[in-house]
Design a protein around this motif. Structure first.
Motif, PDB file in Angstrom:
ATOM      1  N   LEU A 164       1.081  -0.964  -0.142  1.00  0.00           N
ATOM      2  CA  LEU A 164      -0.191   0.203   0.360  1.00  0.00           C
ATOM      3  C   LEU A 164       0.867   1.213  -0.202  1.00  0.00           C
ATOM      4  CD1 LEU A 164      -3.082  -0.539   2.764  1.00  0.00           C
ATOM      5  CD2 LEU A 164      -3.252  -0.582   0.015  1.00  0.00           C
ATOM      6  N   ALA A 165       1.886   1.056   0.228  1.00  0.00           N
ATOM      7  CA  ALA A 165       3.654   2.151   0.205  1.00  0.00           C
ATOM      8  C   ALA A 165       3.426   2.881  -0.667  1.00  0.00           C
ATOM      9  CB  ALA A 165       4.651   1.921   1.477  1.00  0.00           C
ATOM     10  N   TYR A 166       3.763   3.874  -0.421  1.00  0.00           N
ATOM     11  CA  TYR A 166       3.802   4.718  -1.655  1.00  0.00           C
ATOM     12  C   TYR A 166       4.946   4.436  -2.985  1.00  0.00           C
ATOM     13  CZ  TYR A 166       0.475   8.821  -1.843  1.00  0.00           C
ATOM     14  OH  TYR A 166      -0.734   9.825  -1.361  1.00  0.00           O
ATOM     15  N   PRO A 167       5.803   4.313  -4.189  1.00  0.00           N
ATOM     16  CA  PRO A 167       7.005   3.341  -4.549  1.00  0.00           C
ATOM     17  C   PRO A 167       7.879   3.699  -4.345  1.00  0.00           C
ATOM     18  CG  PRO A 167       5.047   4.127  -5.721  1.00  0.00           C
ATOM     19  CD  PRO A 167       4.610   4.434  -5.030  1.00  0.00           C
ATOM     20  N   HIS A 224       5.261   3.967   7.105  1.00  0.00           N
ATOM     21  CA  HIS A 224       4.930   5.261   6.938  1.00  0.00           C
ATOM     22  C   HIS A 224       3.710   5.159   6.228  1.00  0.00           C
ATOM     23  CE1 HIS A 224       5.832   9.443   5.470  1.00  0.00           C
ATOM     24  NE2 HIS A 224       5.320   9.486   6.600  1.00  0.00           N
ATOM     25  N   THR A 225       3.507   6.065   5.071  1.00  0.00           N
ATOM     26  CA  THR A 225       2.472   5.641   3.635  1.00  0.00           C
ATOM     27  C   THR A 225       1.634   4.814   4.116  1.00  0.00           C
ATOM     28  OG1 THR A 225       3.618   4.567   2.066  1.00  0.00           O
ATOM     29  CG2 THR A 225       3.028   7.407   2.438  1.00  0.00           C
ATOM     30  N   GLU A 260      -8.339   8.380  -4.256  1.00  0.00           N
ATOM     31  CA  GLU A 260      -8.094   6.941  -3.924  1.00  0.00           C
ATOM     32  C   GLU A 260      -6.566   6.650  -4.861  1.00  0.00           C
ATOM     33  OE1 GLU A 260     -10.735   5.184  -6.066  1.00  0.00           O
ATOM     34  OE2 GLU A 260     -12.078   5.616  -5.199  1.00  0.00           O
ATOM     35  N   THR A 261      -5.590   5.946  -4.142  1.00  0.00           N
ATOM     36  CA  THR A 261      -3.773   5.348  -4.374  1.00  0.00           C
ATOM     37  C   THR A 261      -4.115   4.831  -5.388  1.00  0.00           C
ATOM     38  OG1 THR A 261      -3.419   4.665  -2.816  1.00  0.00           O
ATOM     39  CG2 THR A 261      -2.728   6.936  -2.763  1.00  0.00           C
ATOM     40  N   GLN A 262      -4.533   3.456  -4.875  1.00  0.00           N
ATOM     41  CA  GLN A 262      -4.615   2.060  -5.363  1.00  0.00           C
ATOM     42  C   GLN A 262      -6.150   1.208  -5.225  1.00  0.00           C
ATOM     43  OE1 GLN A 262      -2.405  -1.173  -3.984  1.00  0.00           O
ATOM     44  NE2 GLN A 262      -1.620   0.792  -3.259  1.00  0.00           N
ATOM     45  N   HIS A 263      -6.665  -0.243  -6.089  1.00  0.00           N
ATOM     46  CA  HIS A 263      -7.002  -0.354  -5.926  1.00  0.00           C
ATOM     47  C   HIS A 263      -6.579  -2.564  -5.852  1.00  0.00           C
ATOM     48  CE1 HIS A 263      -9.676   2.161  -7.645  1.00  0.00           C
ATOM     49  NE2 HIS A 263     -10.806   1.280  -7.306  1.00  0.00           N
ATOM     50  N   LEU A 301      -5.541   8.305   0.720  1.00  0.00           N
ATOM     51  CA  LEU A 301      -5.225   8.628   1.331  1.00  0.00           C
ATOM     52  C   LEU A 301      -5.982   9.380   1.957  1.00  0.00           C
ATOM     53  CD1 LEU A 301      -2.523   9.320   2.511  1.00  0.00           C
ATOM     54  CD2 LEU A 301      -1.530  11.146   0.672  1.00  0.00           C
ATOM     55  N   GLY A 302      -6.147   9.895   3.206  1.00  0.00           N
ATOM     56  CA  GLY A 302      -6.600  10.418   4.388  1.00  0.00           C
ATOM     57  C   GLY A 302      -8.291  10.161   3.747  1.00  0.00           C
TER      58      GLY A 302
END
Length: 371
Positions: free
Chosen positions: A20-23, A101-102, A129-132, A243-244
């Motif tokens: 789930l973390a940012y790359p 972290h993220t 949304e960042t990903q599914h 996020l959020g």
């Protein structure tokens, strides 16, 4: 019995999956080793000199923190520098440091859900949304006599969820064939003789986050020595992660009252507010850390106010002109994660009868002082 380091991190990654973390986020084990027993875990927001002092004092073998201690590539470690001294002390005391972290921000039941719950935001959904979640289809062939046993084991791990429905599977009866070779120990049949068995083909949906647990449960419940199964990715979209959080408040209130709620519930001595203090707030958004750049997304989702830290002057002006209020409790408001992660990990370890202690750091790592 104390938990091994790898076991503790397996649990942590159930709470905050790494995918789930940012790359480019600096997460995971940053210093030390997990190849040891963990007697005491210290959960902290930041890792600074005071937190390391605390870790040594309580005998911590592992620090789980939110903010990375190694954020940029290291060219050298000079032990006469403040950062170098910090690393040296951690290494000399055999204290490992693991960062979430993220992935902890984004996960369900993580940072932003904790903050939203504290502020009275109901049924919060991601601001952006960042990903599914990747979905898989599991297909397994089971003797008819054990179909219920295997199906219950698979569905009991959380597989088979489609929207608001759980326990979804498809089952087809048929005939399986197999020929046990020398060295086999078949559940049924004889060595060297072609066998036929009444079997059930069980199909179900498996989300990425629990895939390994589903397969383990399936293999454990299955009676065959060699289990015939397939698992393959689907193009269907799973749960949205992001996020959020944004949602309606438990009760509408003025911006002034809401700001006071933020101050009290997040345990901060000071908040900065952008907007008309008499404005009625019905729907609120929150992003832990530095999230002011997401005010357009929060506004698009109907939020009257965004709670986030590190708001700069020009972003505050832009948000005001766009008609959305801001409440800035500072970046350190994320300290809510200390008790939440500690409680979660303590319950997980106790469930598996480990004696490992989990302590929430008592150190205040807020760098600002308010005059």
């Amino acid at each position: 019995m104390f938990a091994k380091g790898q076991t503790v991190i397996q649990y942590m990654e159930q709470l905050a999956p790494k995918h789930l973390a940012y790359p480019d986020d600096k997460i995971g084990l940053q210093l030390g080793s997990l190849q040891k027993e963990i007697r005491t875990i210290l959960v902290a927001l930041d890792v600074n000199e005071e937190v390391v002092d605390e870790a040594v004092r309580v005998g911590a073998d592992l620090i789980i923190a939110h903010h990375a201690i190694i954020f940029r590539p290291l060219k050298h470690i000079q032990t006469d520098s403040p950062t170098g001294k910090l690393y040296e002390r951690l290494i000399k005391n055999d204290i490992a440091v693991y960062i979430a972290h993220t992935n902890l921000d984004i996960t369900e039941g993580g940072m932003n859900d904790w903050m939203a719950e504290a502020l009275g935001i109901q049924n919060g959904i991601p601001i952006e949304e960042t990903q599914h979640e990747q979905l898989y289809k599991l297909v397994v062939f089971v003797p008819k006599t054990h179909a219920d046993q295997v199906r219950e084991a698979v569905l009991g791990t959380g597989a088979g969820a489609i929207g608001n429905y759980s326990g979804c599977s498809f089952n087809i009866e048929g005939t399986g064939t197999f020929l046990p070779e020398e060295g086999a120990n078949p559940f049924m049949g004889s060595i060297g003789k072609m066998e036929k068995a009444d079997e059930v083909r069980i199909e179900t949906i498996v989300p990425q986050g629990i895939r390994s647990h589903v397969i383990q449960a399936m293999l454990k419940a299955h009676p065959y020595e060699e289990v015939a199964y397939d698992i393959y990715p689907l193009d269907l979209k799973g749960r949205a992660f992001g996020l959020g959080r944004v949602g309606k408040l438990e009760r509408e209130q003025t911006l002034a009252d809401f700001a006071q709620t933020v101050k009290e519930k997040l345990g901060v001595p000071h908040v900065r507010v952008v907007g008309d203090l008499d404005r009625i707030i019905r729907k609120a958004a929150v992003i832990g850390g530095s999230g002011s750049r997401y005010y357009p997304a929060a506004r698009f989702r109907g939020a009257d106010v965004l709670v986030t830290g590190d708001v700069d002057y020009h972003t505050a002006q832009d948000a005001f002109n766009a008609g959305i209020a801001l409440v800035d409790p500072g970046h350190n408001a994320e300290k809510i994660m200390k008790t939440k992660v500690a409680e979660w990990m303590r319950a997980k370890l106790e469930k598996h009868r480990y004696e490992t202690k989990v302590i929430a750091s008592e150190m205040n790592t807020e760098p600002f002082r308010f005059m």
